[in-house]
Design a protein around this motif. Structure first.
Motif, mmCIF file in Angstrom:
data_model
loop_
_atom_site.group_PDB
_atom_site.id
_atom_site.type_symbol
_atom_site.label_atom_id
_atom_site.label_comp_id
_atom_site.label_asym_id
_atom_site.label_seq_id
_atom_site.Cartn_x
_atom_site.Cartn_y
_atom_site.Cartn_z
ATOM 1 N N ARG A 6 0.834 -1.200 0.000
ATOM 2 C CA ARG A 6 0.000 0.000 0.000
ATOM 3 C C ARG A 6 0.873 1.257 0.000
ATOM 4 O O ARG A 6 2.000 1.243 0.498
ATOM 5 N N PRO A 7 0.356 2.349 -0.549
ATOM 6 C CA PRO A 7 1.158 3.589 -0.606
ATOM 7 C C PRO A 7 1.596 4.075 0.769
ATOM 8 O O PRO A 7 2.601 4.778 0.890
ATOM 9 N N ASP A 8 0.840 3.688 1.810
ATOM 10 C CA ASP A 8 1.183 4.129 3.159
ATOM 11 C C ASP A 8 2.061 3.110 3.895
ATOM 12 O O ASP A 8 2.221 3.179 5.117
ATOM 13 N N ALA A 9 2.653 2.155 3.160
ATOM 14 C CA ALA A 9 3.503 1.142 3.788
ATOM 15 C C ALA A 9 4.643 1.811 4.555
ATOM 16 O O ALA A 9 5.276 2.750 4.080
ATOM 17 N N LYS A 10 4.905 1.285 5.757
ATOM 18 C CA LYS A 10 5.960 1.827 6.609
ATOM 19 C C LYS A 10 7.282 1.120 6.317
ATOM 20 O O LYS A 10 7.305 -0.076 6.069
ATOM 21 N N ALA A 11 8.367 1.877 6.351
ATOM 22 C CA ALA A 11 9.696 1.298 6.132
ATOM 23 C C ALA A 11 10.269 0.827 7.457
ATOM 24 O O ALA A 11 10.107 1.478 8.500
ATOM 25 N N GLN A 49 5.062 -13.537 18.601
ATOM 26 C CA GLN A 49 5.832 -14.179 17.537
ATOM 27 C C GLN A 49 7.342 -14.004 17.741
ATOM 28 O O GLN A 49 7.797 -13.108 18.454
ATOM 29 N N VAL A 50 8.097 -14.862 17.075
ATOM 30 C CA VAL A 50 9.558 -14.782 17.090
ATOM 31 C C VAL A 50 10.015 -13.982 15.873
ATOM 32 O O VAL A 50 9.525 -14.199 14.759
ATOM 33 N N SER A 51 10.946 -13.061 16.095
ATOM 34 C CA SER A 51 11.416 -12.210 15.002
ATOM 35 C C SER A 51 12.874 -11.841 15.220
ATOM 36 O O SER A 51 13.463 -12.137 16.261
ATOM 37 N N PHE A 52 13.455 -11.203 14.216
ATOM 38 C CA PHE A 52 14.761 -10.580 14.395
ATOM 39 C C PHE A 52 14.579 -9.267 15.140
ATOM 40 O O PHE A 52 13.525 -8.631 15.045
ATOM 41 N N PRO A 53 15.594 -8.807 15.883
ATOM 42 C CA PRO A 53 15.509 -7.454 16.442
ATOM 43 C C PRO A 53 15.343 -6.452 15.301
ATOM 44 O O PRO A 53 15.988 -6.566 14.260
ATOM 45 N N GLY A 54 14.480 -5.488 15.487
ATOM 46 C CA GLY A 54 14.282 -4.500 14.425
ATOM 47 C C GLY A 54 13.017 -3.707 14.649
ATOM 48 O O GLY A 54 12.294 -3.911 15.623
ATOM 49 N N GLY A 55 12.755 -2.796 13.725
ATOM 50 C CA GLY A 55 11.567 -1.965 13.870
ATOM 51 C C GLY A 55 11.467 -0.902 12.798
ATOM 52 O O GLY A 55 12.091 -0.992 11.734
ATOM 53 N N LYS A 56 10.725 0.111 13.119
ATOM 54 C CA LYS A 56 10.330 1.139 12.156
ATOM 55 C C LYS A 56 11.421 2.181 11.921
ATOM 56 O O LYS A 56 12.120 2.599 12.844
ATOM 57 N N TYR A 57 11.571 2.573 10.672
ATOM 58 C CA TYR A 57 12.467 3.682 10.312
ATOM 59 C C TYR A 57 11.964 4.975 10.941
ATOM 60 O O TYR A 57 10.766 5.292 10.874
ATOM 61 N N GLU A 58 12.858 5.714 11.575
ATOM 62 C CA GLU A 58 12.535 7.012 12.167
ATOM 63 C C GLU A 58 13.224 8.119 11.376
ATOM 64 O O GLU A 58 14.273 7.898 10.769
ATOM 65 N N PHE A 111 4.288 -3.293 6.637
ATOM 66 C CA PHE A 111 5.686 -2.894 6.707
ATOM 67 C C PHE A 111 6.454 -3.450 5.521
ATOM 68 O O PHE A 111 6.210 -4.585 5.090
ATOM 69 N N LYS A 112 7.374 -2.672 4.993
ATOM 70 C CA LYS A 112 8.354 -3.150 4.024
ATOM 71 C C LYS A 112 9.691 -3.199 4.755
ATOM 72 O O LYS A 112 10.222 -2.164 5.159
ATOM 73 N N VAL A 113 10.210 -4.405 4.945
ATOM 74 C CA VAL A 113 11.329 -4.612 5.858
ATOM 75 C C VAL A 113 12.607 -4.985 5.102
ATOM 76 O O VAL A 113 12.597 -5.858 4.228
ATOM 77 N N LEU A 114 13.705 -4.342 5.475
ATOM 78 C CA LEU A 114 15.021 -4.643 4.913
ATOM 79 C C LEU A 114 15.825 -5.429 5.943
ATOM 80 O O LEU A 114 16.125 -4.922 7.026
ATOM 81 N N PRO A 115 16.211 -6.676 5.635
ATOM 82 C CA PRO A 115 17.092 -7.418 6.544
ATOM 83 C C PRO A 115 18.552 -6.985 6.350
ATOM 84 O O PRO A 115 19.076 -7.024 5.237
ATOM 85 N N VAL A 116 19.176 -6.567 7.440
ATOM 86 C CA VAL A 116 20.564 -6.105 7.435
ATOM 87 C C VAL A 116 21.419 -7.165 8.128
ATOM 88 O O VAL A 116 21.050 -7.664 9.196
ATOM 89 N N ILE A 117 22.546 -7.509 7.522
ATOM 90 C CA ILE A 117 23.422 -8.531 8.099
ATOM 91 C C ILE A 117 24.669 -7.880 8.678
ATOM 92 O O ILE A 117 25.356 -7.111 8.005
ATOM 93 N N GLY A 118 24.933 -8.198 9.941
ATOM 94 C CA GLY A 118 26.114 -7.685 10.608
ATOM 95 C C GLY A 118 26.880 -8.798 11.291
ATOM 96 O O GLY A 118 26.396 -9.923 11.427
ATOM 97 N N ILE A 119 28.093 -8.483 11.734
ATOM 98 C CA ILE A 119 28.940 -9.487 12.375
ATOM 99 C C ILE A 119 29.671 -8.853 13.548
ATOM 100 O O ILE A 119 30.045 -7.675 13.502
ATOM 101 N N SER A 120 29.828 -9.617 14.615
ATOM 102 C CA SER A 120 30.611 -9.195 15.773
ATOM 103 C C SER A 120 31.516 -10.358 16.159
ATOM 104 O O SER A 120 31.036 -11.486 16.334
ATOM 105 N N PHE A 121 32.809 -10.104 16.273
ATOM 106 C CA PHE A 121 33.738 -11.175 16.615
ATOM 107 C C PHE A 121 33.805 -11.428 18.118
ATOM 108 O O PHE A 121 34.491 -12.350 18.563
#
Length: 212
Positions: free
Chosen positions: A44-49, A80-89, A130-140
Motif C-alpha cells: 500500500r502507498p502508506d507502507a511503513k519502512a 511471535q519470534v522475530s529478528f531485532p528491528g523496527g520502524k524507520y525514524e 511494513f516493508k522490511v530490509l534485513p541487514v546482516i552484521g557481524i561481531s567477533f
C-alpha cells in the motif's frame, strides 16, 4: 561446524554483493495460501519502512545470531519470534542505522562492535503494512544481550549449524477469525519461527549454503 572468522566474513560480504536469491528463497517458507500481495510489490502507498538486524556472533559450538520473542499484545505479531528491528525514524540516517538502533534498543547490541556486511531482499509484510530490509552484521565478540522489558519477552540464540541441518516442517495454524493457514517453520530453542521471519531465514540459509 560453521566458524566465525575473517574468511567467513569475506565470503559472506562478497556473496551479498551478488544477485540475491530473493523471492525464490522467500516463497519456500511462505504460509499457504500464499498472499501474492507481498510478492507482487503492491504494498500500500502508506507502507511503513523498517529494518531488522541479523547479527552473527560467536556462540557455543559455532556461529549464532539473536532472535526475540515478542510479548503478548493486541497486534498483528503478538507473541511471535522475530529478528531485532523496527520502524524507520526520521532521525535515522538510513535503514542500516534503523537496524542497528533497534537492535541496541531491543537486545542491547552495541553498534560500535558490529560490522555491517550488507543486506538481503526486502520483504513486504501485509499484516502490519511494513516493508522490511534485513541487514546482516557481524561481531567477533559475543555481545551481552539484555532484553528491553516492554518489547522483548525472551531473547533466543539461533545456531547457524543447527538451522542448516533442519528439515522444513509444516503445521496448520489459526491466525484470525475463520482464517486457517498451513505454514512452514523452523524451530529455535523449542519456539516456532514462521511467517516473515522464516521467509527471511529461508533466504539467509540459501545464501549461507552458497558460501559453504
Amino acid at each position: 561446524m560453521w566458524e566465525l572468522n575473517e574468511e567467513f566474513q569475506a565470503r559472506l560480504s562478497d556473496r551479498l554483493k551478488a544477485p540475491l536469491p530473493g523471492v525464490d528463497a522467500q516463497i519456500r517458507m511462505s504460509p499457504t495460501p500464499i498472499n501474492q500481495e507481498r510478492f507482487a510489490f503492491k504494498e500500500r502507498p502508506d507502507a511503513k519502512a523498517g529494518a531488522v538486524l541479523i547479527l552473527f556472533h560467536p556462540g557455543t559450538g559455532g556461529i549464532h545470531f539473536p532472535l526475540i520473542q515478542r510479548p503478548e499484545y493486541p497486534g498483528a505479531h503478538s507473541g511471535q519470534v522475530s529478528f531485532p528491528g523496527g520502524k524507520y525514524e526520521k532521525s535515522d540516517r538510513d535503514l542500516l542505522h534503523t537496524a542497528l538502533r533497534e537492535a541496541e534498543e531491543e537486545v542491547g547490541a552495541n553498534p560500535s562492535e558490529i560490522t555491517v556486511l550488507g543486506t538481503m531482499s526486502e520483504l513486504y509484510i501485509p499484516a502490519s503494512n511494513f516493508k522490511v530490509l534485513p541487514v546482516i552484521g557481524i561481531s567477533f565478540s559475543t555481545p551481552r544481550f539484555v532484553p528491553e522489558e516492554k518489547e522483548v519477552a525472551q531473547i533466543l540464540s539461533a545456531d547457524v549449524g543447527n538451522l542448516m541441518k533442519q528439515e522444513i516442517a509444516v503445521k496448520d495454524m489459526i491466525v484470525g477469525p475463520n482464517i486457517k493457514i498451513r505454514s512452514p517453520f523452523f524451530t529455535v530453542e523449542d519456539k516456532v519461527v514462521w511467517g516473515a521471519t522464516a521467509m527471511m531465514l529461508g533466504e539467509l540459509l540459501q545464501i549461507l549454503e552458497d558460501i559453504r
